[in-house]
Design a protein around this motif. Structure first.
Motif, PDB file in Angstrom:
ATOM      1  N   PHE A  29     -12.103  20.316  14.840  1.00  0.00           N
ATOM      2  CA  PHE A  29     -12.133  19.021  15.503  1.00  0.00           C
ATOM      3  C   PHE A  29     -11.369  18.000  14.680  1.00  0.00           C
ATOM      4  CE2 PHE A  29     -13.795  14.940  16.867  1.00  0.00           C
ATOM      5  CZ  PHE A  29     -13.652  15.069  18.244  1.00  0.00           C
ATOM      6  N   LEU A  30     -10.357  17.366  15.302  1.00  0.00           N
ATOM      7  CA  LEU A  30      -9.499  16.377  14.656  1.00  0.00           C
ATOM      8  C   LEU A  30      -8.886  16.896  13.356  1.00  0.00           C
ATOM      9  CD1 LEU A  30     -11.543  13.082  15.213  1.00  0.00           C
ATOM     10  CD2 LEU A  30      -9.497  13.834  16.443  1.00  0.00           C
ATOM     11  N   ARG A  31      -8.663  18.203  13.295  1.00  0.00           N
ATOM     12  CA  ARG A  31      -8.042  18.835  12.126  1.00  0.00           C
ATOM     13  C   ARG A  31      -8.858  18.620  10.849  1.00  0.00           C
ATOM     14  NH1 ARG A  31      -4.719  22.504  14.409  1.00  0.00           N
ATOM     15  NH2 ARG A  31      -2.844  21.599  15.304  1.00  0.00           N
ATOM     16  N   ARG A  32     -10.166  18.470  11.024  1.00  0.00           N
ATOM     17  CA  ARG A  32     -11.014  18.380   9.828  1.00  0.00           C
ATOM     18  C   ARG A  32     -11.147  19.762   9.213  1.00  0.00           C
ATOM     19  NH1 ARG A  32      -9.888  13.847   8.567  1.00  0.00           N
ATOM     20  NH2 ARG A  32      -8.244  14.379  10.035  1.00  0.00           N
ATOM     21  N   ARG A  33     -11.564  19.813   7.969  1.00  0.00           N
ATOM     22  CA  ARG A  33     -11.711  21.089   7.283  1.00  0.00           C
ATOM     23  C   ARG A  33     -12.935  21.835   7.792  1.00  0.00           C
ATOM     24  NH1 ARG A  33     -12.054  20.558   1.064  1.00  0.00           N
ATOM     25  NH2 ARG A  33     -14.296  20.430   1.342  1.00  0.00           N
ATOM     26  N   TYR A  34     -12.776  23.105   8.082  1.00  0.00           N
ATOM     27  CA  TYR A  34     -13.913  23.974   8.379  1.00  0.00           C
ATOM     28  C   TYR A  34     -14.639  24.278   7.078  1.00  0.00           C
ATOM     29  CZ  TYR A  34     -12.870  25.343  13.235  1.00  0.00           C
ATOM     30  OH  TYR A  34     -12.690  25.360  14.591  1.00  0.00           O
ATOM     31  N   THR A  35     -15.917  23.974   7.019  1.00  0.00           N
ATOM     32  CA  THR A  35     -16.685  24.293   5.816  1.00  0.00           C
ATOM     33  C   THR A  35     -18.169  24.231   6.106  1.00  0.00           C
ATOM     34  OG1 THR A  35     -17.112  23.656   3.507  1.00  0.00           O
ATOM     35  CG2 THR A  35     -16.668  21.872   5.044  1.00  0.00           C
ATOM     36  N   LYS A  36     -18.921  25.091   5.444  1.00  0.00           N
ATOM     37  CA  LYS A  36     -20.381  25.031   5.493  1.00  0.00           C
ATOM     38  C   LYS A  36     -20.940  24.242   4.305  1.00  0.00           C
ATOM     39  CE  LYS A  36     -20.632  27.876   9.047  1.00  0.00           C
ATOM     40  NZ  LYS A  36     -21.056  27.393  10.392  1.00  0.00           N
ATOM     41  N   ASP A  37     -20.083  23.931   3.358  1.00  0.00           N
ATOM     42  CA  ASP A  37     -20.480  23.155   2.189  1.00  0.00           C
ATOM     43  C   ASP A  37     -20.349  21.678   2.541  1.00  0.00           C
ATOM     44  OD1 ASP A  37     -20.892  21.907  -0.211  1.00  0.00           O
ATOM     45  OD2 ASP A  37     -19.294  22.951  -1.294  1.00  0.00           O
ATOM     46  N   LEU A  38     -21.452  21.013   2.748  1.00  0.00           N
ATOM     47  CA  LEU A  38     -21.434  19.633   3.209  1.00  0.00           C
ATOM     48  C   LEU A  38     -21.720  18.629   2.101  1.00  0.00           C
ATOM     49  CD1 LEU A  38     -23.233  20.073   6.651  1.00  0.00           C
ATOM     50  CD2 LEU A  38     -20.781  20.147   6.128  1.00  0.00           C
ATOM     51  N   ARG A  39     -21.568  19.035   0.862  1.00  0.00           N
ATOM     52  CA  ARG A  39     -21.724  18.090  -0.242  1.00  0.00           C
ATOM     53  C   ARG A  39     -20.673  16.993  -0.137  1.00  0.00           C
ATOM     54  NH1 ARG A  39     -21.611  22.292  -5.134  1.00  0.00           N
ATOM     55  NH2 ARG A  39     -20.026  23.120  -3.708  1.00  0.00           N
ATOM     56  N   GLY A  40     -21.132  15.748  -0.141  1.00  0.00           N
ATOM     57  CA  GLY A  40     -20.224  14.621  -0.039  1.00  0.00           C
ATOM     58  C   GLY A  40     -19.738  14.316   1.359  1.00  0.00           C
ATOM     59  N   VAL A  41     -20.246  15.020   2.359  1.00  0.00           N
ATOM     60  CA  VAL A  41     -19.819  14.813   3.745  1.00  0.00           C
ATOM     61  C   VAL A  41     -20.652  13.706   4.378  1.00  0.00           C
ATOM     62  CG1 VAL A  41     -19.726  15.869   6.043  1.00  0.00           C
ATOM     63  CG2 VAL A  41     -18.961  17.155   4.033  1.00  0.00           C
ATOM     64  N   ASP A  42     -19.982  12.772   5.031  1.00  0.00           N
ATOM     65  CA  ASP A  42     -20.671  11.706   5.755  1.00  0.00           C
ATOM     66  C   ASP A  42     -21.100  12.157   7.146  1.00  0.00           C
ATOM     67  OD1 ASP A  42     -20.224   9.684   3.721  1.00  0.00           O
ATOM     68  OD2 ASP A  42     -18.138   9.619   4.394  1.00  0.00           O
ATOM     69  N   LEU A  43     -20.240  12.931   7.793  1.00  0.00           N
ATOM     70  CA  LEU A  43     -20.471  13.294   9.192  1.00  0.00           C
ATOM     71  C   LEU A  43     -19.976  14.714   9.430  1.00  0.00           C
ATOM     72  CD1 LEU A  43     -21.400  12.210  11.993  1.00  0.00           C
ATOM     73  CD2 LEU A  43     -19.029  11.475  12.354  1.00  0.00           C
ATOM     74  N   ALA A  44     -20.844  15.531  10.024  1.00  0.00           N
ATOM     75  CA  ALA A  44     -20.494  16.920  10.324  1.00  0.00           C
ATOM     76  C   ALA A  44     -20.348  17.098  11.828  1.00  0.00           C
ATOM     77  CB  ALA A  44     -21.564  17.867   9.789  1.00  0.00           C
ATOM     78  N   ILE A  45     -19.258  17.708  12.230  1.00  0.00           N
ATOM     79  CA  ILE A  45     -19.055  18.090  13.628  1.00  0.00           C
ATOM     80  C   ILE A  45     -19.522  19.532  13.771  1.00  0.00           C
ATOM     81  CG2 ILE A  45     -17.418  18.240  15.519  1.00  0.00           C
ATOM     82  CD1 ILE A  45     -17.636  15.445  14.197  1.00  0.00           C
ATOM     83  N   THR A  46     -20.356  19.789  14.760  1.00  0.00           N
ATOM     84  CA  THR A  46     -20.829  21.160  14.958  1.00  0.00           C
ATOM     85  C   THR A  46     -20.814  21.514  16.438  1.00  0.00           C
ATOM     86  OG1 THR A  46     -22.600  22.734  14.416  1.00  0.00           O
ATOM     87  CG2 THR A  46     -23.287  20.532  15.107  1.00  0.00           C
ATOM     88  N   GLY A  47     -20.442  22.739  16.734  1.00  0.00           N
ATOM     89  CA  GLY A  47     -20.407  23.207  18.116  1.00  0.00           C
ATOM     90  C   GLY A  47     -21.684  23.953  18.468  1.00  0.00           C
ATOM     91  N   VAL A  48     -22.113  23.783  19.727  1.00  0.00           N
ATOM     92  CA  VAL A  48     -23.306  24.471  20.219  1.00  0.00           C
ATOM     93  C   VAL A  48     -22.944  25.156  21.543  1.00  0.00           C
ATOM     94  CG1 VAL A  48     -25.763  24.272  20.704  1.00  0.00           C
ATOM     95  CG2 VAL A  48     -24.671  22.581  19.214  1.00  0.00           C
ATOM     96  N   PRO A  49     -22.419  26.384  21.475  1.00  0.00           N
ATOM     97  CA  PRO A  49     -21.898  27.060  22.660  1.00  0.00           C
ATOM     98  C   PRO A  49     -22.995  27.753  23.480  1.00  0.00           C
ATOM     99  CG  PRO A  49     -21.496  28.410  20.739  1.00  0.00           C
ATOM    100  CD  PRO A  49     -22.146  27.156  20.237  1.00  0.00           C
ATOM    101  N   PHE A  50     -23.885  26.953  24.032  1.00  0.00           N
ATOM    102  CA  PHE A  50     -25.050  27.460  24.770  1.00  0.00           C
ATOM    103  C   PHE A  50     -25.033  26.886  26.181  1.00  0.00           C
ATOM    104  CE2 PHE A  50     -29.410  26.864  26.258  1.00  0.00           C
ATOM    105  CZ  PHE A  50     -29.967  28.112  26.054  1.00  0.00           C
ATOM    106  N   ASP A  51     -25.180  27.773  27.194  1.00  0.00           N
ATOM    107  CA  ASP A  51     -25.227  27.277  28.579  1.00  0.00           C
ATOM    108  C   ASP A  51     -26.222  28.054  29.439  1.00  0.00           C
ATOM    109  OD1 ASP A  51     -23.919  29.684  29.043  1.00  0.00           O
ATOM    110  OD2 ASP A  51     -22.090  28.780  29.837  1.00  0.00           O
ATOM    111  N   GLN A  52     -27.270  28.565  28.796  1.00  0.00           N
ATOM    112  CA  GLN A  52     -28.241  29.373  29.545  1.00  0.00           C
ATOM    113  C   GLN A  52     -29.393  28.549  30.110  1.00  0.00           C
ATOM    114  OE1 GLN A  52     -27.161  31.569  26.160  1.00  0.00           O
ATOM    115  NE2 GLN A  52     -28.173  33.405  26.936  1.00  0.00           N
TER     116      GLN A  52
END
Length: 321
Positions: free
Chosen positions: A34-57
């Motif tokens: 999203f918006l060419r942000r870095r993919y990472t699970k390490d959120l140290r120092g992150v202000d805002l995390a974008i996450t996808g929730v691919p659920f439609d059941q």
């Protein structure tokens, strides 16, 4: 930009060192974070995390929002080059934003999904970051709000939607995108007295204390009036915004599961969101984008713009505070 500079910027989703900054690389190539942000699970120092929730059941009609996060990310690449117009600041340069990927879950164990999503968001909040979730059907907002309420207590909810999603449902085991707001009220996740819905154009017998502005009133009174009503309702409360893309008229967002005519135009939504600057936004989501029913990526582009405006709102509160 020189060719050598362009070569050094390839696939910023993986190679970006700084979580801040604009992205100067081809919008049609590379990994679609999203918006060419870095993919990472390490959120140290992150202000805002974008996450996808691919659920439609949990949908009542047309499936397809499971493909929404991927489509929204791809559409967002067009917005990564410049600061969003009209805000007077550059959130991509001021905020440390990361894309932490999609929630992983077993699609065949639907009953386990809500707890998995709540735990996922709880983990992000526990690392000090806020979230903007890309859905997914609208049920996903309920498990997300459970995590937020655990941390912050009941929140004010601003819900952009064609439907109230307040159908009565007292069965804790049911997973339904049309009852999540009802359950959020009954579980005490949101404060109805500070909450409001915008764009409603389907019947609801009981709003459970939540205020609403239907689509016709929004058209007649104007975007500035709507934003003023939202800000008056929310006040200084910590707020969560949930934007169902079917709040927009199908002319502006055809790719959704339960389209209803008479909705907001994209320019109205943009103006309302811009005028909400100053609310205390804790988190947000954009849901119900269904790429199989989209045309020319119209809906995905609209959703990417909504999510970007939500980032602007999130950052505005923090730069002023």
């Amino acid at each position: 930009m020189a060719l050598e500079d362009a070569k050094s910027q390839v696939d910023l989703a993986f190679t970006r060192d700084d979580l801040r900054g604009l992205a100067f690389e081809n919008a049609f190539g590379g990994a679609p974070s999203f918006l060419r942000r870095r993919y990472t699970k390490d959120l140290r120092g992150v202000d805002l995390a974008i996450t996808g929730v691919p659920f439609d059941q949990a949908v009542t009609h047309r499936t397809g929002p499971r493909f929404g996060p991927r489509a929204i990310r791809e559409a967002s690449a067009l917005q990564a080059f410049d600061p969003p117009y009209g805000w007077g600041y550059s959130p991509l340069e001021e905020l440390a934003i990361a894309d932490c990927g999609d929630l992983a879950f077993d699609y065949a164990r639907v009953a386990e999904f809500p707890a998995a999503l709540t735990a996922h968001v709880r983990g992000i909040l526990g690392q000090g970051a806020g979230t903007i979730a890309l859905g997914g059907d609208h049920f996903v907002s309920l498990p997300i709000l459970r995590a937020y309420a655990e941390r912050f207590g009941p929140l004010a909810l601003v819900q952009f939607d064609a439907h109230s999603d307040l159908w009565r449902d007292d069965d804790p085991g049911r997973i339904d995108h049309g009852t999540w707001t009802y359950k959020a009220v009954k579980e005490g996740l949101i404060d109805p007295g500070r909450s409001i819905q915008v764009g409603i154009r389907t019947e609801c017998d009981d709003y459970c204390g939540v205020a609403f502005i239907d689509a016709r009133t929004a058209h007649e009174r104007g975007a500035a009036w709507v934003a003023a009503q939202i800000k008056a309702r929310v006040g200084d409360a910590r707020c969560y915004i949930s934007f169902d893309i079917d709040a927009l008229d199908p002319a502006f967002a055809p790719g959704t599961g339960t389209p209803v005519w008479g909705g907001l135009a994209s320019w109205q939504a943009a103006a309302i969101l811009r005028d909400l600057a100053g609310i205390d936004l804790a988190g947000a989501d954009v849901v119900e984008v269904s790429p199989p029913f989209d045309h020319g990526n119209i809906t995905a582009v609209a959703a990417a713009h909504v999510a970007t405006e939500l980032i602007c709102l999130y950052g505005w509160t923090r730069r002023k505070g």
